[in-house]
Design an enzyme around this catalytic site. Structure first.
Site, PDB file in Angstrom:
ATOM      1  N   GLU A 175     -53.819  38.091  -5.631  1.00  0.00           N
ATOM      2  CA  GLU A 175     -53.437  39.341  -4.970  1.00  0.00           C
ATOM      3  C   GLU A 175     -54.660  40.256  -4.802  1.00  0.00           C
ATOM      4  OE1 GLU A 175     -51.347  40.661  -3.249  1.00  0.00           O
ATOM      5  OE2 GLU A 175     -51.312  42.818  -3.586  1.00  0.00           O
ATOM      6  N   HIS A 185     -64.008  23.136 -11.634  1.00  0.00           N
ATOM      7  CA  HIS A 185     -63.602  21.976 -10.827  1.00  0.00           C
ATOM      8  C   HIS A 185     -64.023  22.125  -9.368  1.00  0.00           C
ATOM      9  CE1 HIS A 185     -61.504  20.415 -14.258  1.00  0.00           C
ATOM     10  NE2 HIS A 185     -60.895  21.578 -14.409  1.00  0.00           N
ATOM     11  N   CYS A 216     -44.477  44.324  16.453  1.00  0.00           N
ATOM     12  CA  CYS A 216     -44.134  45.098  17.644  1.00  0.00           C
ATOM     13  C   CYS A 216     -42.983  46.056  17.363  1.00  0.00           C
ATOM     14  CB  CYS A 216     -43.689  44.188  18.779  1.00  0.00           C
ATOM     15  SG  CYS A 216     -44.747  42.800  19.076  1.00  0.00           S
ATOM     16  N   TRP A 226     -48.052  43.774  19.013  1.00  0.00           N
ATOM     17  CA  TRP A 226     -48.964  43.027  18.130  1.00  0.00           C
ATOM     18  C   TRP A 226     -49.140  41.676  18.809  1.00  0.00           C
ATOM     19  CZ3 TRP A 226     -48.736  38.589  14.942  1.00  0.00           C
ATOM     20  CH2 TRP A 226     -49.754  38.491  13.992  1.00  0.00           C
ATOM     21  N   LYS A 228     -55.984  41.656  -1.235  1.00  0.00           N
ATOM     22  CA  LYS A 228     -56.146  43.088  -0.920  1.00  0.00           C
ATOM     23  C   LYS A 228     -57.544  43.341  -0.362  1.00  0.00           C
ATOM     24  CE  LYS A 228     -52.924  44.367  -0.768  1.00  0.00           C
ATOM     25  NZ  LYS A 228     -51.708  43.738  -1.161  1.00  0.00           N
ATOM     26  N   LYS A 269     -47.377  45.174   9.699  1.00  0.00           N
ATOM     27  CA  LYS A 269     -46.650  45.484   8.472  1.00  0.00           C
ATOM     28  C   LYS A 269     -45.470  44.544   8.276  1.00  0.00           C
ATOM     29  CE  LYS A 269     -45.779  47.878   4.816  1.00  0.00           C
ATOM     30  NZ  LYS A 269     -46.639  47.460   3.683  1.00  0.00           N
ATOM     31  N   GLU A 278     -57.960  41.879   3.178  1.00  0.00           N
ATOM     32  CA  GLU A 278     -57.174  42.575   4.202  1.00  0.00           C
ATOM     33  C   GLU A 278     -57.813  43.855   4.691  1.00  0.00           C
ATOM     34  OE1 GLU A 278     -53.446  42.905   1.840  1.00  0.00           O
ATOM     35  OE2 GLU A 278     -52.517  42.423   3.749  1.00  0.00           O
ATOM     36  N   ASN A 323     -40.172  41.891  21.471  1.00  0.00           N
ATOM     37  CA  ASN A 323     -40.746  41.667  20.144  1.00  0.00           C
ATOM     38  C   ASN A 323     -40.392  40.236  19.759  1.00  0.00           C
ATOM     39  OD1 ASN A 323     -41.522  41.727  17.500  1.00  0.00           O
ATOM     40  ND2 ASN A 323     -39.936  43.159  16.814  1.00  0.00           N
ATOM     41  N   GLY A 324     -41.372  39.451  19.304  1.00  0.00           N
ATOM     42  CA  GLY A 324     -41.073  38.082  18.882  1.00  0.00           C
ATOM     43  C   GLY A 324     -41.761  37.064  19.766  1.00  0.00           C
ATOM     44  N   ARG A 330     -46.022  49.735  11.549  1.00  0.00           N
ATOM     45  CA  ARG A 330     -45.758  48.301  11.598  1.00  0.00           C
ATOM     46  C   ARG A 330     -46.970  47.486  12.016  1.00  0.00           C
ATOM     47  NH1 ARG A 330     -39.823  47.877  12.674  1.00  0.00           N
ATOM     48  NH2 ARG A 330     -40.121  45.921  13.764  1.00  0.00           N
TER      49      ARG A 330
END
Ligand code: F6R
Length: 607
Positions: free
Chosen positions: A479, A502, A2, A74, A483, A602, A486, A98-99, A27
């Site tokens: 990673e 395994h 946010c 968000w 990517k 973000k 996402e 925000n939060g 963000r």
């Protein structure tokens, strides 16, 4: 996550508030809104989805007024609908937040029992009712806020407008960043310096528990004990120019291509090429006394930390514990006083990592921070600040910040090794030499962009994709998978190549592309054996290796991507490029929102 912007101004503010939200767009958010005070009334416009939708609302029905607050949300409590979007209006006040308010349930029950009616599913509205109740009972705005803040548990930043006080915004911070900006006959509030950059460079960061009373001609800041305090006013240095995409189609693409330059820029602060030395700004921190390193981070930054574990243990022979930040505090880690705790973060505001940092501080750890935003909370709380010089990263999926983190971490591993007497001057000079080769090698990797773009269609139809690697290429496999997930929304997992047999090998069939990261070198043969096991079960392999590796094992692969031959130390920096480009081109073919993928933010400022 946010974003908050506020202006107590001397002329109409709606357009400028909207512009401020635009600067915070990177963000990540899923709804937005603005509220102003117009002739004694609180007026607001809100919209689901992108800011363009809010712009349409404002064009149809403009907002007037010289004081206002704005928000990009968000979603946490409640879906991203218009009724859950901020600002919320409760009687004589409006607020943005925000939060997360962790104790919202008992507070909401208390307010409902008094007959108060809620219009949204948010935790934010609870704060609105608490403050409105005080104001309706006759309290002055300042007294109302001072009374309500101690009742809130959680991490938050809030900004409040008061209908009957057109020259006032009150902002408060606890666990989420908030900045006040000092202007000419106007004052501002923003969740970061970027939000207010075009209007002022003179800002002050609120401390934990601070709240600020912002009027047109002055700002007063109070601490959590409601004592009037002074906070240093600094030059923000944040650029008011929007970060441009240049000739690139997306910020992420631009940021992938910037990597050779920003890695070189970052290395400049940490190595002395002519002397063949690494040089960290350790100050009075005695690295020779470090007997254990505890690394904590989230997401991509965590994978950078995993690679650093390989390096630190290899070069310095110092044991490394590593945790994802959301697990760290709660598993009650055993931390010996005086240990080095290393936090890695692009934003420097990730709530889990920040909370872990504070936990480590309480456990008498020395705090090192690798961070890209030098004014962030983590940067300000570090004993040893190791900035990455990646510049603003706008694409939600981290790329250049990650490779810059690797550059800093490699230098840190070498510095620690030297301090522990594990590195001869020749070895150190060799490490510096390899690090200096990284930008050119990353450039060579970028030269394969067209080739990667033209093979991306092989991955697009997949429902699942696996990434395999060994040694430091194992975190790179993690990673790579992150990517792809996402930005293309294709399910992907990374595995240590030797782990396939395994369990995960059961997933293999001819619909599952397997991306193998395998630079030639000591572990190559073993990875190739694992690759053959996959191939024997019909798996379609994309081999990312150097010319030697491809000559040896490329036959029969669905595709190969050739990387330059590099020293193993810098292989993760170089192999980051093809996995980023592959994810990027797959996402472009799928037509997803590459820079602002669905559901992601973000800077994740909630736990
Ligand atoms: C992935 C990504 C996230 C972040 C994570 C930590 O592309 O960007 O996984 O790495 O949210 O964020 P920072 O590094 O800001 O602490």
């Amino acid at each position: 996550m946010c974003g908050i912007v506020g202006i107590v101004g001397n002329r109409d503010v709606a357009q400028r508030l909207y512009d401020g939200l635009k600067r915070l767009e990177y963000r990540g958010y899923d709804s937005a809104g603005i509220c102003t005070i117009d002739h004694g009334k609180l007026e607001r416009r809100r919209a689901e989805g992108k800011l363009d939708n809010l712009a349409r609302e404002l064009a149809q029905d403009p907002l007037h007024g010289t004081t206002g607050i704005a928000h990009t949300r968000w979603a946490t409590h409640g879906a991203p609908t218009v009724s859950n979007a901020h600002p919320h209006i409760v009687g004589p006040i409006s607020l943005v937040h925000n939060g997360i308010i962790e104790n919202f349930k008992p507070l909401r029950d208390e307010l409902i029992a008094e007959g108060r009616k809620f219009e949204s599913e948010t935790d934010t509205e609870v704060v609105g009712h608490l403050i409105a109740r005080e104001v309706e009972g006759g309290a002055a705005p300042q007294d109302a806020v001072a009374k309500v803040l101690p009742r809130l548990i959680g991490a938050f930043a809030i900004a409040i407008l008061f209908r009957d006080h057109p020259d006032l915004i009150i902002g408060a911070r606890m666990g989420a960043p908030l900045t006040v900006g000092y202007g000419e006959d106007e004052n501002y509030l923003g969740s970061d310096a970027l939000a207010v950059a075009p209007w002022t460079q003179k800002i002050a960061y609120l401390d934990e528990g601070d709240w600020a009373v912002i009027r047109r001609d002055r700002i007063e800041i109070f601490d959590r004990e409601n004592r009037l305090v002074e906070r240093e006013i600094v030059e923000s240095g944040a650029s008011s120019a929007p970060v441009e995409k240049g000739n690139y189609r997306h910020y992420m693409q631009k940021e992938i291509f910037e990597q050779p330059i920003v890695v070189a820029q970052t290395l400049q602060s940490y190595v002395r090429p002519f002397e063949g030395e690494v040089a960290l700004p350790v100050g009075d921190l005695d690295l020779s006394s470090v007997n254990r390193v505890t690394i904590v981070a989230c997401g991509t930054s965590f994978y950078a930390g995993l690679i650093a574990k390989y390096w630190i243990e290899h070069f310095a022979r110092v044991p490394v514990d590593i945790d994802v930040a959301s697990e760290f505090r709660y598993r009650e880690p055993v931390l010996e006083a005086g240990g080095l705790a290393l936090f890695i973060s692009q934003s420097g505001e990730t709530a889990d990592t920040l909370a872990a940092l504070r936990h480590a501080r309480a456990e008498q750890q020395r705090i090192a921070v690798v961070v890209n935003v030098p004014t962030s909370s983590m940067a300000r709380e570090a004993d040893l600040l190791l900035p990455t010089h990646a510049g603003p990263e706008i694409g939600v999926a981290s790329t250049k910040a990650f490779t810059c983190q690797l550059a800093v971490l490699a230098a840190l591993a070498a510095n620690l090794a030297r301090a522990k007497g594990r590195l001869t001057p020749d070895d150190e000079a060799a490490i510096v030499g390899h690090l200096q080769e990284a930008p050119a090698a990353m450039n060579a990797a970028l030269d394969h962009d067209d080739e990667i773009a033209s093979m991306a269609h092989l991955v697009v139809p997949a429902r699942d994709v696996l990434y395999l690697g060994r040694g430091p290429e194992y975190p790179m496999a993690l990673e790579g998978a992150l990517k792809l997930k996402e930005i293309s929304y294709i399910h992907a997992e990374g595995y240590a190549a030797g782990e396939m047999k395994h369990g995960p090998i059961a997933l293999i069939d001819d619909n599952v592309p397997v991306i193998v990261l395998a630079p030639s070198g000591p572990l190559f043969e073993k990875t190739v054996s694992n690759m053959q096991e996959v191939r024997a079960r019909g798996g379609k392999i994309v081999l990312i290796s150097d010319a030697k590796g491809i000559a040896e094992a490329g036959e029969g692969c669905m595709a190969t991507i050739e990387m330059p031959q590099v020293h193993p130390l810098i292989a993760p920096l170089v192999y980051a490029v093809p996995v980023q480009l592959l994810a990027y081109h797959v996402a472009v073919l799928k037509g997803t929102d590459v820079d602002q993928p669905r559901n992601l933010a973000k800077s994740v400022t909630v736990e």
